[in-house]
Design a protein around this motif. Structure first.
Motif, PDB file in Angstrom:
ATOM      1  N   PHE A 241       2.091   6.097 -19.819  1.00 46.03           N
ATOM      2  CA  PHE A 241       3.275   6.956 -19.742  1.00 46.03           C
ATOM      3  C   PHE A 241       2.941   8.188 -18.910  1.00 46.03           C
ATOM      4  O   PHE A 241       1.866   8.797 -19.082  1.00 46.03           O
ATOM      5  N   GLN A 242       3.856   8.563 -18.046  1.00 43.76           N
ATOM      6  CA  GLN A 242       3.647   9.713 -17.154  1.00 43.76           C
ATOM      7  C   GLN A 242       4.745  10.755 -17.407  1.00 43.76           C
ATOM      8  O   GLN A 242       5.935  10.415 -17.468  1.00 43.76           O
ATOM      9  N   PHE A 243       4.333  12.031 -17.584  1.00 46.43           N
ATOM     10  CA  PHE A 243       5.268  13.127 -17.840  1.00 46.43           C
ATOM     11  C   PHE A 243       5.353  14.002 -16.610  1.00 46.43           C
ATOM     12  O   PHE A 243       4.368  14.208 -15.885  1.00 46.43           O
ATOM     13  N   ALA A 244       6.543  14.575 -16.411  1.00 40.56           N
ATOM     14  CA  ALA A 244       6.774  15.404 -15.226  1.00 40.56           C
ATOM     15  C   ALA A 244       5.985  16.701 -15.291  1.00 40.56           C
ATOM     16  O   ALA A 244       5.425  17.172 -14.292  1.00 40.56           O
ATOM     17  N   GLY A 245       5.924  17.312 -16.457  1.00 42.01           N
ATOM     18  CA  GLY A 245       5.221  18.578 -16.583  1.00 42.01           C
ATOM     19  C   GLY A 245       3.962  18.464 -17.412  1.00 42.01           C
ATOM     20  O   GLY A 245       3.530  17.372 -17.791  1.00 42.01           O
ATOM     21  N   GLU A 246       3.384  19.601 -17.667  1.00 40.85           N
ATOM     22  CA  GLU A 246       2.155  19.638 -18.471  1.00 40.85           C
ATOM     23  C   GLU A 246       2.488  19.352 -19.928  1.00 40.85           C
ATOM     24  O   GLU A 246       3.514  19.807 -20.456  1.00 40.85           O
ATOM     25  N   VAL A 247       1.613  18.645 -20.586  1.00 38.59           N
ATOM     26  CA  VAL A 247       1.802  18.260 -21.985  1.00 38.59           C
ATOM     27  C   VAL A 247       0.719  18.913 -22.819  1.00 38.59           C
ATOM     28  O   VAL A 247      -0.483  18.797 -22.505  1.00 38.59           O
ATOM     29  N   ARG A 252       1.065  15.771 -27.160  1.00 37.01           N
ATOM     30  CA  ARG A 252       0.387  14.491 -26.948  1.00 37.01           C
ATOM     31  C   ARG A 252       0.181  13.764 -28.278  1.00 37.01           C
ATOM     32  O   ARG A 252       0.421  12.555 -28.385  1.00 37.01           O
ATOM     33  N   ALA A 253      -0.241  14.524 -29.295  1.00 28.48           N
ATOM     34  CA  ALA A 253      -0.455  13.912 -30.607  1.00 28.48           C
ATOM     35  C   ALA A 253       0.857  13.428 -31.211  1.00 28.48           C
ATOM     36  O   ALA A 253       0.923  12.348 -31.823  1.00 28.48           O
ATOM     37  N   TYR A 258       4.576   8.902 -32.426  1.00 27.30           N
ATOM     38  CA  TYR A 258       5.882   8.293 -32.183  1.00 27.30           C
ATOM     39  C   TYR A 258       5.727   6.845 -31.695  1.00 27.30           C
ATOM     40  O   TYR A 258       6.432   5.938 -32.154  1.00 27.30           O
ATOM     41  N   LEU A 259       4.785   6.629 -30.769  1.00 26.12           N
ATOM     42  CA  LEU A 259       4.544   5.273 -30.285  1.00 26.12           C
ATOM     43  C   LEU A 259       4.040   4.364 -31.398  1.00 26.12           C
ATOM     44  O   LEU A 259       4.428   3.194 -31.499  1.00 26.12           O
ATOM     45  N   ARG A 260       3.168   4.899 -32.201  1.00 21.75           N
ATOM     46  CA  ARG A 260       2.605   4.073 -33.274  1.00 21.75           C
ATOM     47  C   ARG A 260       3.679   3.603 -34.236  1.00 21.75           C
ATOM     48  O   ARG A 260       3.665   2.459 -34.695  1.00 21.75           O
TER      49      ARG A 260
END
Length: 455
Positions: A241-247, A252-253, A258-260
């Motif tokens: 997954f790629q985000f436009a801005g800084e995460v 991230r956690a 959420y994915l899990r």
């Protein structure tokens, strides 16, 4: 010196050992069950396995028990052991002319074909012995006797409960551990030790197929665990997954959690994802590792089949083998000859060696062997052709009688059916009775006489 020690009759070998070397009487040196015998030598690897140790291979802990999780190992082991358990063991006698004569009703038939002990049938005993031989290289049976020397039972012991060793006088003993934790030491004369190929460094035990080929089994298990992990996770390892801005670390956690909950696992495999903050779901092109996963699975199965000498098609790996034609038939014949036969020789030889021991320089008159008539696995056409020739088809000399032919196809005997056809040397009569080709008709039921393939 008496051949009875502490009220227990010794076998011929044990009695000879008890008399000492050079005919010197050294006293009761051999007993059937002694708990205080000192272990002089025992292979460290065998002791380690005796206490349940395993080894690491391809990131997996490999033991005989974990190896059976592999479908390839399971199939090879159950295929060979099943083939052995379906063939009947029996006592045979060697006549002065070299003929093998089956001794039906021999007292040992109870242990070979009926019930060696109160917990299992003879077929189950052979199957379990074969399974242990194929996994650990060794299978054990303990001969129990009454005080008069009559065999009462043959107990099955798992190899993990048996420790073979050499005593101070270099004789072989076996230490058995019972379920209650007590131990019994028995001389080799009372132990059926079925061995696989090779010998360990102490010369007592055979080599363990699983221990010697742990890497091959480990690769097979690790490959299947990797494949199962793909389904468990739901997402492929080459998804990202790629985000436009800084995460941030917290974001991230939170996204991983959420994915899990929403995307991982079989139950969530088709749930849509809601991506925020300009996130994009991307996938790397199929890598060489993923493309070769199926090939690796196939290779690992074939590699396990090599360990046991099983044709891959018989273990379910048919990608490189045709399911039709003589190729598979010849592989099956080769399997019976080169894979099953060596195990039969080992198992029957150990039965013979312990039930009918050699006395002096005279070979025993009786021996144990399998009723391995190949007709049991033939089709009706092959059986009919064989019986026709064996009974004297085309006016050639026969080598079995009508009743023997009927017995091979599980039919009752008929009167005057014990004669073996032999041509007289004269021109055959136009319609011979009960000879030649018609002998097969007499050997079959009336309904099958018009069908040459019914045998």
């Amino acid at each position: 010196m008496s051949d009875i020690v502490n009220g227990y009759r010794l076998s011929s070998r044990a009695a000879e050992a008890a008399r000492g070397r050079g005919g010197q009487d050294t006293g009761p040196a051999i007993e059937n069950a002694v708990s205080s015998a000192a272990i002089a030598t025992a292979d460290p690897g065998d002791v380690f396995e005796w206490f349940g140790g395993g080894q690491q291979a391809a990131g997996m802990t490999i033991t005989p028990e974990t190896a059976m999780r592999s479908t390839a190992v399971w199939r090879c082991v159950t295929l060979i052991s099943g083939a052995l358990m379906t063939q009947e063991l029996g006592v045979y006698r060697l006549s002065p002319k070299g003929e093998f004569i089956r001794e039906h009703g021999h007292p040992y038939d109870r242990f070979l074909n009926c019930e060696p002990n109160q917990e299992m049938t003879s077929a189950v005993f052979v199957e379990n012995i074969a399974i242990q031989l194929l996994l650990r290289g060794n299978g054990y049976g303990l001969i129990r006797q009454a005080r008069n020397g009559t065999i009462t039972s043959i107990d099955f012991y798992f190899p993990a409960r048996v420790l073979p060793y050499r005593s101070a006088d270099r004789s072989i003993w076996y230490r058995f551990t019972n379920e209650d934790g007590t131990t019994e030491d028995h001389h080799a004369s009372y132990v059926l030790h079925f061995k696989g190929p090779g010998l360990s460094v102490d010369g007592i035990r055979a080599l363990s197929p699983i221990s010697n080929h742990a890497q091959s089994v480990g690769i097979n298990l690790a490959t299947r665990d990797y494949e199962a992990g793909q389904f468990e996770r739901g997402l492929m390892t080459n998804d990202y997954f790629q985000f436009a801005g800084e995460v941030s670390r917290e974001q991230r956690a939170a996204f991983k959690e959420y994915l899990r909950k929403k995307a991982m696992g079989i139950t969530n495999a088709h749930n849509p994802l809601l991506l925020e903050g300009g996130a994009e779901w991307k996938r790397v092109a199929v890598t060489a590792k993923d493309a070769q996963l199926l090939e690796l699975l196939q290779y690992s199965v074939v590699d396990v089949c090599r360990i046991y000498g099983v044709p891959p098609n018989m273990a379910g790996e048919t990608s490189g083998t045709s399911n039709w034609g003589t190729g598979v038939e010849q592989q099956s014949i080769g399997f019976d000859r080169w894979t099953i036969l060596p195990h039969k020789v080992r198992i029957a030889g150990e039965w013979t060696r312990k039930l009918f021991p050699v006395v002096g320089a005279r070979a025993p008159q009786y021996f144990v062997w399998w009723n391995d008539d190949f007709l049991l696995s033939g089709d009706s056409k092959a059986i009919a052709a064989y019986l026709r020739a064996a009974l004297g088809g085309n006016q050639l000399p026969g080598w079995i009688s009508k009743n023997e032919a009927r017995r091979k196809v599980n039919l009752p005997p008929v009167p005057d059916g014990d004669a073996i056809y032999s041509p007289t040397g004269e021109a055959p009569a136009p319609e011979p009775t009960s000879t030649g080709d018609d002998a097969l008709d007499d050997a079959l039921p009336a309904d099958d006489k018009d069908n040459p393939d019914a045998a």
